[in-house]
Design an enzyme around this catalytic site. Structure first.
Site, PDB file in Angstrom:
ATOM      1  N   LYS A  77       1.148  -1.828  -0.115  1.00  0.00           N
ATOM      2  CA  LYS A  77       0.018  -0.138  -0.109  1.00  0.00           C
ATOM      3  C   LYS A  77       1.075   1.308  -0.094  1.00  0.00           C
ATOM      4  CE  LYS A  77      -4.284   1.598  -0.291  1.00  0.00           C
ATOM      5  NZ  LYS A  77      -3.023   2.393  -0.683  1.00  0.00           N
ATOM      6  N   LYS A 113       5.279   1.973  -2.664  1.00  0.00           N
ATOM      7  CA  LYS A 113       5.359   2.952  -3.167  1.00  0.00           C
ATOM      8  C   LYS A 113       6.092   3.263  -4.570  1.00  0.00           C
ATOM      9  CE  LYS A 113       4.611   6.991  -1.633  1.00  0.00           C
ATOM     10  NZ  LYS A 113       3.422   7.662  -0.014  1.00  0.00           N
ATOM     11  N   THR A 197      -6.114  12.820   6.009  1.00  0.00           N
ATOM     12  CA  THR A 197      -4.505  12.725   5.829  1.00  0.00           C
ATOM     13  C   THR A 197      -4.004  14.065   7.203  1.00  0.00           C
ATOM     14  OG1 THR A 197      -3.129  12.296   4.108  1.00  0.00           O
ATOM     15  CG2 THR A 197      -1.392  13.230   5.280  1.00  0.00           C
ATOM     16  N   SER A 356      -7.536   4.828   3.028  1.00  0.00           N
ATOM     17  CA  SER A 356      -7.311   3.885   1.770  1.00  0.00           C
ATOM     18  C   SER A 356      -7.994   2.144   2.100  1.00  0.00           C
ATOM     19  CB  SER A 356      -6.056   3.706   1.368  1.00  0.00           C
ATOM     20  OG  SER A 356      -6.285   5.370   0.569  1.00  0.00           O
TER      21      SER A 356
END
Length: 423
Positions: A77, A113, A197, A356
């Site tokens: 992720k 990433k 976030t 997410s």
């Protein structure tokens, strides 16, 4: 060639910063430290060439990456970054921090990433779409709802995620909304994702301010970076009665001792693309940002911003790491010596990956929650994760960062140990 061959000699590089953080936690891992080398080696690193036909008919080539650091606890992720300074080493570090972040929050993911070395502002919308679709096709063999789930990061947004989802779906022959998160809501995205976030920064800041006896009313706050993370956090702290006295982005540094009007600044930034030129505060030198008196500092830009020199000048009680890796290890030591509490990135900015996770779950069930339900679940998970890290820090008598790594790395390495090595 191993991905580790691309690591620079710079001791302040993102990957070296991550390795230093791992070294600091090893004495607290007990018998699972036998598996600690797992943390130092990305499982998989893919470098791809992305040829792009420009609108004028010319062809340019861009370099892209997808790194899966560790998949012991679940599928990868992590976001996809479009930025002119993206490197493989940076993406490796960001994927490793995602591994730790997911484990610290106890989410069923590993860390990954991605990125492309490009300035998306220099591309037309059609060029950006073609770039995204080619990149998705190139990394398509290693991503998927049960393999690796990309998400937005610096320079990407829900539209980019929609193109990625569509490209992967077309290449596999069936629509799969769960291959990415951070999508538009009407394509399976989750309510609350865009603000998640920044909300997480506020939630962890509120909890930790209470722990150290710092009232949020009239609390002076400085924010570096005024994108999705910084602007949302600023708005929530302002609503709680705090004074946002300084804001910095790539274009300007603004200061107002009585607090900046955050709704007005947010609207100005929306219309102009930056905070430069805003009349409701004084424009000051960029370096001056680090010398004012604050109660809370929120670095919400890029990594490596709090250097040893800046750490020595800071006059605040609490640092909330909205960005990934904003504090260099040597600066961490200085902040600890000066009794400045740091809520580390792997907890503080984990609101995005938490929502997410909610989006991924909702896509699998095709049942979607309200924004209030999202925020209640998010607040609960982040508060509980931070309190567990706080308790660990008190037990071990270490910083919150080392405590977060102790909690996370133990979970990662237990999973590695129990799964064993095949074949």
């Amino acid at each position: 060639m191993s991905a580790l061959s691309y690591v620079s000699a710079d001791n302040n590089s993102p990957w070296k910063t991550y390795l230093s953080q791992v070294e600091r936690v090893l004495p607290y891992l007990g018998e699972v430290s036998r598996w600690a080398d797992t943390l130092r080696h990305p499982k998989r690193a893919l470098i791809v060439d992305i040829p792009l036909e420009m609108d004028d008919g010319s062809v340019r080539h861009f370099e892209g990456y997808r790194v899966q650091h560790n998949l012991s606890r679940g599928p990868g992720k992590g976001g996809v970054r479009y930025h002119p300074d993206v490197t493989l080493e940076e993406v490796m570090a960001l994927s490793a921090w995602m591994t730790v972040k997911c484990a610290a929050l106890n989410l069923p993911f590993g860390g990954a990433k991605g990125g492309i070395r490009v300035d998306p502002r220099e591309l037309s919308l059609k060029e950006l779409e073609r770039l995204t679709r080619r990149y998705t096709s190139e990394i398509g063999t290693i991503i998927g709802p049960q393999q690796d789930i990309p998400a937005p990061d610096v320079g990407t947004n829900p539209q980019v995620m929609a193109w990625m989802m569509d490209t992967w779906s077309m290449n596999t022959g069936a629509t799969s909304t769960g291959v990415v998160t951070g999508k538009p809501v009407h394509l399976g995205g989750s309510l609350g994702r865009v603000k998640a976030t920044g909300r997480g920064v506020f939630v962890t800041g509120r909890v930790m301010a209470l722990r150290i006896g710092l009232p949020l009313e009239n609390c002076r706050i400085a924010i570096q970076g005024f994108g999705n993370v910084g602007s949302v956090a600023a708005g929530l702290f302002a609503e709680a009665g705090s004074l946002i006295t300084a804001v910095q982005d790539h274009s300007a540094t603004l200061y107002h001792p009585d607090g900046i009007d955050i709704p007005a600044l947010t609207e100005w930034q929306r219309q102009n693309g930056s905070i430069s030129g805003f009349k409701g505060a004084t424009a000051v030198n960029h370096d001056a940002f680090w010398g004012y008196d604050y109660d809370i500092l929120i670095p919400a830009a890029l990594e490596g911003q709090i250097t040893a020199e800046r750490a020595g000048k800071l006059r605040c009680r609490l640092v909330l790491e909205g960005a990934n890796g904003p504090t260099l290890p040597v600066a961490d030591d200085i902040l600890r010596e000066r009794n400045i509490t740091v809520v580390p990135d792997v907890i503080c900015n984990a609101g995005g990956v938490t929502v997410s996770y909610f989006e991924w779950v909702q896509d699998f069930s095709s049942f979607f929650w309200s924004e209030d339900e999202i925020n209640i679940r998010l607040d609960h998970i982040m508060e509980q994760a931070l309190l567990a890290v706080w308790q660990k820090s008190q037990t071990l008598k270490v910083t919150l960062r080392t405590a977060a790594y102790a909690v996370a790395c133990e979970r990662i390495l237990i999973a590695r140990k129990e799964r064993g090595i095949y074949p």
